[in-house]
Write a protein that holds these residues in place. Sequence first.
Motif, PDB file in Angstrom:
ATOM      1  N   LYS A  43       3.800  -2.810   4.226  1.00 32.28           N
ATOM      2  CA  LYS A  43       2.857  -1.922   3.544  1.00 32.28           C
ATOM      3  C   LYS A  43       3.562  -1.026   2.525  1.00 32.28           C
ATOM      4  O   LYS A  43       3.146  -0.932   1.375  1.00 32.28           O
ATOM      5  N   THR A  44       4.640  -0.376   2.986  1.00 29.41           N
ATOM      6  CA  THR A  44       5.366   0.522   2.077  1.00 29.41           C
ATOM      7  C   THR A  44       5.987  -0.279   0.932  1.00 29.41           C
ATOM      8  O   THR A  44       6.039   0.195  -0.208  1.00 29.41           O
ATOM      9  N   ILE A  47       3.319  -0.762  -1.672  1.00 33.35           N
ATOM     10  CA  ILE A  47       3.103   0.509  -2.386  1.00 33.35           C
ATOM     11  C   ILE A  47       4.267   0.774  -3.342  1.00 33.35           C
ATOM     12  O   ILE A  47       4.068   1.203  -4.477  1.00 33.35           O
ATOM     13  N   SER A  48       5.474   0.494  -2.889  1.00 34.36           N
ATOM     14  CA  SER A  48       6.650   0.743  -3.733  1.00 34.36           C
ATOM     15  C   SER A  48       6.625  -0.130  -4.988  1.00 34.36           C
ATOM     16  O   SER A  48       6.996   0.311  -6.072  1.00 34.36           O
ATOM     17  N   THR A  51       3.865   1.237  -7.332  1.00 32.47           N
ATOM     18  CA  THR A  51       4.178   2.531  -7.937  1.00 32.47           C
ATOM     19  C   THR A  51       5.499   2.473  -8.717  1.00 32.47           C
ATOM     20  O   THR A  51       6.074   3.507  -9.030  1.00 32.47           O
ATOM     21  N   LEU A  81       1.494   9.523  -5.937  1.00 30.96           N
ATOM     22  CA  LEU A  81       1.941   8.861  -4.716  1.00 30.96           C
ATOM     23  C   LEU A  81       2.316   9.892  -3.675  1.00 30.96           C
ATOM     24  O   LEU A  81       3.035  10.840  -3.960  1.00 30.96           O
ATOM     25  N   PHE A 158      -2.068   6.727  -4.494  1.00 35.38           N
ATOM     26  CA  PHE A 158      -1.483   5.914  -3.432  1.00 35.38           C
ATOM     27  C   PHE A 158      -1.094   6.823  -2.272  1.00 35.38           C
ATOM     28  O   PHE A 158      -0.381   7.809  -2.469  1.00 35.38           O
ATOM     29  N   ASP A 160       0.608   6.592   1.447  1.00 41.89           N
ATOM     30  CA  ASP A 160       1.269   5.735   2.429  1.00 41.89           C
ATOM     31  C   ASP A 160       1.169   6.383   3.806  1.00 41.89           C
ATOM     32  O   ASP A 160       1.821   7.382   4.080  1.00 41.89           O
ATOM     33  N   PHE A 189      -5.706   3.948  -2.893  1.00 37.20           N
ATOM     34  CA  PHE A 189      -5.061   2.831  -2.205  1.00 37.20           C
ATOM     35  C   PHE A 189      -4.252   3.442  -1.072  1.00 37.20           C
ATOM     36  O   PHE A 189      -3.303   4.169  -1.305  1.00 37.20           O
ATOM     37  N   THR A 191      -2.412   3.062   2.978  1.00 40.01           N
ATOM     38  CA  THR A 191      -1.969   2.179   4.050  1.00 40.01           C
ATOM     39  C   THR A 191      -2.224   2.883   5.368  1.00 40.01           C
ATOM     40  O   THR A 191      -2.230   4.107   5.434  1.00 40.01           O
TER      41      THR A 191
END
Length: 294
Positions: A43-44, A47-48, A51, A81, A158, A160, A189, A191
């Motif tokens: 998941k991260t 996102i990484s 972003t 983020l 985002f 997380d 977005f 997670t």
Amino acid sequence: MTSVIEVRGLRKAFGDHTVLAGIDLTVERGEIFALLGPNGAGKTTIISVLTTLVHADEGSAVVAGHDVHRSPDGVRGRIALTGQSAAVDEVLNARENLVMFGELSGLSGRAARHRADELLERFGLTDAAGRRVATFSGGMRRRLDLALSFVVQPEVLFLDEPTTGLDTRSRRELWHVIRELAGAGTTVFLTTQYLEEADELADRIAVLSGGTIVASGTAAELKERVGGDVVELRDAAGALLRSEPTDGSLAGVRRAVDLLDASGAEGTVSIRRPSLDDAFLALTGDGLPVKEDA
Ligand SMILES: Nc1ncnc2c1ncn2[C@@H]1O[C@H](COP(=O)(O)OP(=O)(O)OP(=O)(O)O)[C@@H](O)[C@H]1O
Ligand SMILES: [Mg+2]
């Protein structure tokens, strides 16, 4: 609707460990989108990539009209983020952190102070506003870190695992702020490892497991995919002793009851609609943690 995030064939490996094995995703404008998966699912990492913090090995990702690889600055100017680790200044107090961030983001001093006080109130930090962040508990840091991502309204936000480590009250307050933001047009977005959170908050959910999206849709659509009702056996106090999934047919329910009977456990039998948790078990062969107090 127009899509704000478009991901095609995304692949990423760390050494010989493939984390993302071909991810496709589309997120529409103003949507709250939840990427749901257990620890270590990637998941991260997704996102990484979205972003611009990590380069994918293959595939493409367009965020707010900009390719993350070719135009990272274009992406960065349109997103905010909040990560799993806090990014607040320890030496400043909570209010100073928010005001400084507001001013850096282009608000006037007056607007930044106004927004700071609003967010301190929102996230239950008014009493601690003048305290240096170095003295904050983990939960307080987390709330301040989240408040920072709401200072200005980004095109895409985002988050997380935004509610990990928050108590019930803070979690509900955060859900409320997220909904408000989405209502005002921001695409969110997030997670999460928690089914309840995705169920409660997200317009659409994608389930990440084994490096791929194994299912996506609304919570209702995902539940629908498991199909049949579940037969449960509970003790006199209402605690769940055993449960058996069914295909929804009469014969299926009878089989489930026979299995419960054969288990030798004594209790009361009931039938219920499948939950999102059942959907996960069916889709990933793996249960996800359930928040007791959600
Ligand atoms: N920089 C890195 N170098 C090597 N391996 C990494 C790196 N970043 C992530 N990984 C590995 O990639 C896998 C996915 O990690 P990721 O952090 O994306 O998972 P996650 O779904 O966010 O998990 P969690 O729920 O614990 O936050 C893990 O096995 C992790 O150890
Ligand atoms: Mg993570």
